[in-house]
Design an enzyme around this catalytic site. Structure first.
Site, short mmCIF file in Angstrom:
data_model
loop_
_atom_site.label_atom_id
_atom_site.label_comp_id
_atom_site.label_asym_id
_atom_site.label_seq_id
_atom_site.Cartn_x
_atom_site.Cartn_y
_atom_site.Cartn_z
CG ASP A 115 -2.02 -1.08 1.09
OD1 ASP A 115 -2.22 -1.71 -0.04
OD2 ASP A 115 -2.58 -1.15 1.99
CG MET A 157 -8.61 7.20 6.85
SD MET A 157 -9.32 5.84 6.20
CE MET A 157 -10.15 4.83 7.58
CE LYS A 190 -8.23 0.22 -2.13
NZ LYS A 190 -7.98 -0.97 -0.96
N1 SAH Z 1 -4.47 -0.04 9.07
C1 SAH Z 1 -3.72 1.27 9.20
C2 SAH Z 1 -4.75 2.39 8.90
C3 SAH Z 1 -5.02 2.63 7.57
S1 SAH Z 1 -6.18 4.14 7.40
C4 SAH Z 1 -3.23 1.41 10.65
O1 SAH Z 1 -3.32 0.28 11.53
O2 SAH Z 1 -2.42 2.16 10.93
C5 SAH Z 1 -5.22 5.21 7.00
C6 SAH Z 1 -5.13 6.23 8.10
O3 SAH Z 1 -4.10 5.84 9.17
C7 SAH Z 1 -4.59 7.76 7.73
O4 SAH Z 1 -5.50 8.05 7.01
C8 SAH Z 1 -4.29 8.45 9.00
O5 SAH Z 1 -5.29 8.41 9.88
C9 SAH Z 1 -3.79 7.11 9.87
N2 SAH Z 1 -2.20 6.80 9.70
C10 SAH Z 1 -1.48 6.10 8.98
N3 SAH Z 1 -0.03 6.24 9.27
C11 SAH Z 1 -0.17 7.41 9.66
C12 SAH Z 1 1.07 8.16 10.34
N4 SAH Z 1 2.33 7.55 10.25
N5 SAH Z 1 0.78 9.22 11.23
C13 SAH Z 1 -0.33 9.72 11.46
N6 SAH Z 1 -1.25 8.94 10.78
C14 SAH Z 1 -1.21 7.85 10.20
#
Ligand code: SAH
Length: 278
Positions: free
Chosen positions: A57, A193, A79
């Site tokens: 991803d 998100m 995405k």
């Molecule tokens: N599966 C992932 C989440 C995917 S949804 C998990 O467990 O973290 C994607 C969202 O995750 C982004 O829109 C943001 O809100 C958050 N996110 C992912 N990486 C991030 C990061 N390094 N810093 C802040 N938010 C993050």
């Protein structure tokens, strides 16, 4: 903006794996952690090192992929809002196809694969097609970002519960959540998100009784070198997103514990002020 080309053309693949006729392929659905490549689990690292193909991803750091063999095939299926490199159905089919070719496939996702990651849908599809699968958990963004920002999400004097919600609206312009339940004072809310809908989320929580002075922290690019932590109050959440130009992936941490965040915004301002004075 939606890309109109057929999905097939949008597979961005580097390298070419060799099919292994007769070999039993399998798919490991692996969490890559919140950003910093050091936050991979040992099992994730081992699966990446052994992979024939990695299907990954957008939020996976390139340094994580560097652990793979030189001849690994990398397929990007990321995405972004409104722009999908590959539809979920095509991703599902691709994983089945690769496993049937006998490959060790790593399906690499940011954070934890089962937290807002559609890992559950992919697992169900793979299992219904008789593919051998395993799940490797990862540090989810909420926990990685909170820890990195110095926010103890369940500090016992301040919060007895923590809830992860999505700020992404499946249909309409705001998520359909039980705002009254979420507005409890001794509770930490972490919104994934939620940058685009932050102002609406703040308004709904305030309408449901949450104090507009409730501390909030925005953690952008959490655990990465370019991490930023912006702290303020619920009433100013929407404004903070604009004034700090939050553009990278970010989580919103809402609740009394957010006041304990390291104040990067203040230290940056202090550094800028010192620079101007020099
Ligand atoms: N599966 C992932 C989440 C995917 S949804 C998990 O467990 O973290 C994607 C969202 O995750 C982004 O829109 C943001 O809100 C958050 N996110 C992912 N990486 C991030 C990061 N390094 N810093 C802040 N938010 C993050």
């Amino acid at each position: 903006m939606a890309d109109q080309r057929p999905d097939q053309e949008r597979i961005v693949a580097i390298g070419a794996h060799r099919a292994k006729p007769g070999a039993a392929g399998r798919v490991s659905i692996v969490g890559a952690g919140p950003g910093d490549p050091e936050l991979l689990t040992l099992r994730a690292l081992r699966r990446i090192e052994a992979a024939d193909v990695i299907v990954h991803d957008r939020l996976v750091d390139p340094a994580v992929l560097d652990h793979a063999r030189g001849d690994v095939r990398r397929i990007y299926v990321g995405k972004t809002r409104g722009c999908h490199a590959l539809s979920q159905d095509r991703i599902n089919d691709l994983l089945v196809e690769l496993a049937r070719e006998g490959c060790a496939v790593v399906r690499l996702k940011g954070g934890d694969p089962f937290v807002f990651g559609r890992g559950g849908e992919e697992l169900a599809f793979l299992e219904s097609n008789g593919i051998q699968t395993e799940i490797v958990p990862g540090v989810t963004a909420a926990l990685g970002c909170a820890a990195s920002a110095g926010i103890p999400v369940t500090h016992r004097d301040l919060a007895q519960a923590v809830t992860f919600v999505t700020g992404h609206a499946k249909s309409g312009s705001e998520p359909d959540l039980d705002w009254t339940a979420l507005a409890h004072t001794n509770h930490t809310l972490v919104v994934y998100m939620g940058v685009a809908t932050a102002a609406k989320i703040a308004a709904r929580l305030a309408e449901a009784g949450m104090d507009r002075a409730m501390p909030v922290a925005i953690v952008e690019n959490g655990t990465r070198e370019n991490e930023r932590v912006v702290v303020g109050s619920l009433g100013e959440l929407g404004t903070l997103i604009g004034s700090h130009q939050i553009a990278g992936p970010a989580v919103l941490i809402i609740g009394r514990v957010a006041a304990l965040a390291r104040r990067d915004d203040l230290s940056q301002l202090a550094a800028q002020a010192a620079g101007r004075a020099a």
